[in-house]
Design a protein around this motif. Structure first.
Motif, PDB file in Angstrom:
ATOM      1  N   ALA A 180     -46.870  49.121  86.625  1.00 17.62           N
ATOM      2  CA  ALA A 180     -46.240  50.448  86.657  1.00 17.62           C
ATOM      3  C   ALA A 180     -44.793  50.397  87.136  1.00 17.62           C
ATOM      4  N   PHE A 181     -44.422  49.266  87.794  1.00 21.12           N
ATOM      5  CA  PHE A 181     -43.067  49.153  88.339  1.00 21.12           C
ATOM      6  C   PHE A 181     -42.124  48.383  87.421  1.00 21.12           C
ATOM      7  N   THR A 182     -42.634  47.971  86.225  1.00 25.17           N
ATOM      8  CA  THR A 182     -41.831  47.079  85.372  1.00 25.17           C
ATOM      9  C   THR A 182     -40.812  47.806  84.500  1.00 25.17           C
ATOM     10  N   PRO A 186     -38.601  51.817  83.753  1.00 25.94           N
ATOM     11  CA  PRO A 186     -38.249  53.100  84.365  1.00 25.94           C
ATOM     12  C   PRO A 186     -39.349  54.138  84.091  1.00 25.94           C
ATOM     13  N   VAL A 187     -39.581  55.027  85.073  1.00 28.36           N
ATOM     14  CA  VAL A 187     -40.491  56.149  84.855  1.00 28.36           C
ATOM     15  C   VAL A 187     -39.938  56.963  83.685  1.00 28.36           C
ATOM     16  N   ASP A 188     -40.814  57.309  82.737  1.00 25.00           N
ATOM     17  CA  ASP A 188     -40.389  58.045  81.543  1.00 25.00           C
ATOM     18  C   ASP A 188     -40.155  59.510  81.897  1.00 25.00           C
ATOM     19  N   GLU A 246     -39.265  61.935  80.170  1.00 23.48           N
ATOM     20  CA  GLU A 246     -39.807  62.920  79.207  1.00 23.48           C
ATOM     21  C   GLU A 246     -41.277  63.161  79.533  1.00 23.48           C
ATOM     22  N   GLU A 247     -41.958  62.099  79.993  1.00 25.46           N
ATOM     23  CA  GLU A 247     -43.372  62.187  80.384  1.00 25.46           C
ATOM     24  C   GLU A 247     -43.480  62.897  81.735  1.00 25.46           C
ATOM     25  N   VAL A 248     -42.484  62.683  82.592  1.00 20.36           N
ATOM     26  CA  VAL A 248     -42.539  63.183  83.977  1.00 20.36           C
ATOM     27  C   VAL A 248     -41.253  63.970  84.254  1.00 20.36           C
ATOM     28  N   PRO A 249     -41.134  65.210  83.744  1.00 23.16           N
ATOM     29  CA  PRO A 249     -39.867  65.943  83.761  1.00 23.16           C
ATOM     30  C   PRO A 249     -39.316  66.239  85.154  1.00 23.16           C
ATOM     31  N   GLU A 251     -42.832  58.324  97.648  1.00 17.10           N
ATOM     32  CA  GLU A 251     -42.264  59.672  97.678  1.00 17.10           C
ATOM     33  C   GLU A 251     -42.833  60.540  96.548  1.00 17.10           C
ATOM     34  N   TYR A 252     -42.945  59.952  95.356  1.00 21.08           N
ATOM     35  CA  TYR A 252     -43.379  60.766  94.221  1.00 21.08           C
ATOM     36  C   TYR A 252     -44.901  60.879  94.119  1.00 21.08           C
ATOM     37  N   ASN A 253     -45.601  59.970  94.778  1.00 16.95           N
ATOM     38  CA  ASN A 253     -47.061  59.915  94.674  1.00 16.95           C
ATOM     39  C   ASN A 253     -47.717  59.988  96.048  1.00 16.95           C
ATOM     40  N   PRO A 254     -47.513  61.096  96.793  1.00 21.42           N
ATOM     41  CA  PRO A 254     -47.926  61.166  98.208  1.00 21.42           C
ATOM     42  C   PRO A 254     -49.347  61.676  98.441  1.00 21.42           C
ATOM     43  N   GLN A 258     -53.771  54.573  94.670  1.00 19.71           N
ATOM     44  CA  GLN A 258     -53.672  53.263  94.015  1.00 19.71           C
ATOM     45  C   GLN A 258     -52.200  52.890  93.810  1.00 19.71           C
ATOM     46  N   ILE A 259     -51.370  53.862  93.417  1.00 18.25           N
ATOM     47  CA  ILE A 259     -49.937  53.588  93.226  1.00 18.25           C
ATOM     48  C   ILE A 259     -49.303  53.173  94.557  1.00 18.25           C
ATOM     49  N   ARG A 260     -49.635  53.907  95.637  1.00 16.39           N
ATOM     50  CA  ARG A 260     -49.050  53.567  96.943  1.00 16.39           C
ATOM     51  C   ARG A 260     -49.523  52.201  97.432  1.00 16.39           C
TER      52      ARG A 260
HETATM   53  O1  LIG Z   1     -44.132  57.082  90.095  1.00 18.13           O
HETATM   54  C1  LIG Z   1     -44.504  56.708  88.977  1.00 18.13           C
HETATM   55  C2  LIG Z   1     -44.687  55.262  88.605  1.00 18.13           C
HETATM   56  C3  LIG Z   1     -45.880  54.685  89.332  1.00 18.13           C
HETATM   57  C4  LIG Z   1     -44.957  53.826  90.178  1.00 18.13           C
HETATM   58  C5  LIG Z   1     -43.785  54.324  89.384  1.00 18.13           C
HETATM   59  N1  LIG Z   1     -44.798  57.600  88.014  1.00 18.13           N
HETATM   60  C6  LIG Z   1     -44.857  59.037  88.178  1.00 18.13           C
HETATM   61  C7  LIG Z   1     -46.056  59.479  87.330  1.00 18.13           C
HETATM   62  C8  LIG Z   1     -47.205  59.907  88.243  1.00 18.13           C
HETATM   63  C9  LIG Z   1     -48.302  58.836  88.013  1.00 18.13           C
HETATM   64  C10 LIG Z   1     -49.207  59.119  86.817  1.00 18.13           C
HETATM   65  C11 LIG Z   1     -48.481  59.234  85.493  1.00 18.13           C
HETATM   66  O2  LIG Z   1     -48.000  60.551  85.337  1.00 18.13           O
HETATM   67  C12 LIG Z   1     -47.246  58.328  85.367  1.00 18.13           C
HETATM   68  O3  LIG Z   1     -46.316  58.907  84.483  1.00 18.13           O
HETATM   69  C13 LIG Z   1     -46.560  58.172  86.723  1.00 18.13           C
HETATM   70  C14 LIG Z   1     -45.359  57.277  86.714  1.00 18.13           C
HETATM   71  O4  LIG Z   1     -47.498  57.668  87.640  1.00 18.13           O
END
Ligand SMILES: O=C(C1CCC1)N1C[C@@H]2C[C@H]3C[C@@H](O)[C@@H](O)[C@]2(C1)O3
Length: 130
Positions: free
Chosen positions: A30-32, A34-36, A38-41, A84-87, A95-97
């Protein structure tokens, strides 16, 4: 002078080796890239300085890093942005953290194990001289 370019060439080889190992690890997929956005506005409203391993590889190749400290600052951004984005307490965020913490701990462990502190000292002197 020429010796400085020799040092920075060796720095880039070392940083590519570290970054490629991280990018090959399935935990860090998931870190390889850039976060898309358009998928994540809303991503850019939360995360002010996005970073990912492909961007780190590009920065190595355009000579953005003169010290390992600067490289670690960017890899630490990947970790902090993910926290920060996945708290939240849901399994996906957790799992992301967990993976972000593993990324940070892995890169710092490789550096501690493989970087000669005297080499980084020379890189720091080059950075201070420019
Ligand atoms: O933070 C991230 C990436 C993970 C480490 C970097 N994202 C933000 C979105 C929230 C979560 C689930 C999907 O919506 C996917 O788009 C993302 C990608 O993961």
């Amino acid at each position: 002078e020429e010796q400085e370019e020799d040092t920075l060439r060796e720095l880039r080889l070392f940083l590519r080796s570290v970054t490629e190992r991280l990018a090959l690890d399935r935990r860090f997929k998931a870190f390889t890239k850039p976060v898309d956005i358009e998928e994540v506005p809303d991503y850019c409203t939360v995360v002010k300085q996005p970073m990912d391993l492909s961007t780190v590889l590009t920065k190595i190749d355009v000579h953005s890093y003169v010290t390992v400290k600067e490289f670690l600052h960017d890899v630490d951004l990947i970790w902090k942005n993910a926290l920060e984005y996945n708290p939240d307490s849901n399994p996906t965020d957790r799992q992301i953290r967990h993976r972000a913490c593993a990324l940070k701990d892995t890169v710092h462990s490789i550096i501690r194990d493989e970087l000669d502190e005297d080499f980084e000292k020379i890189c720091q002197k080059i950075r201070e001289s420019r």
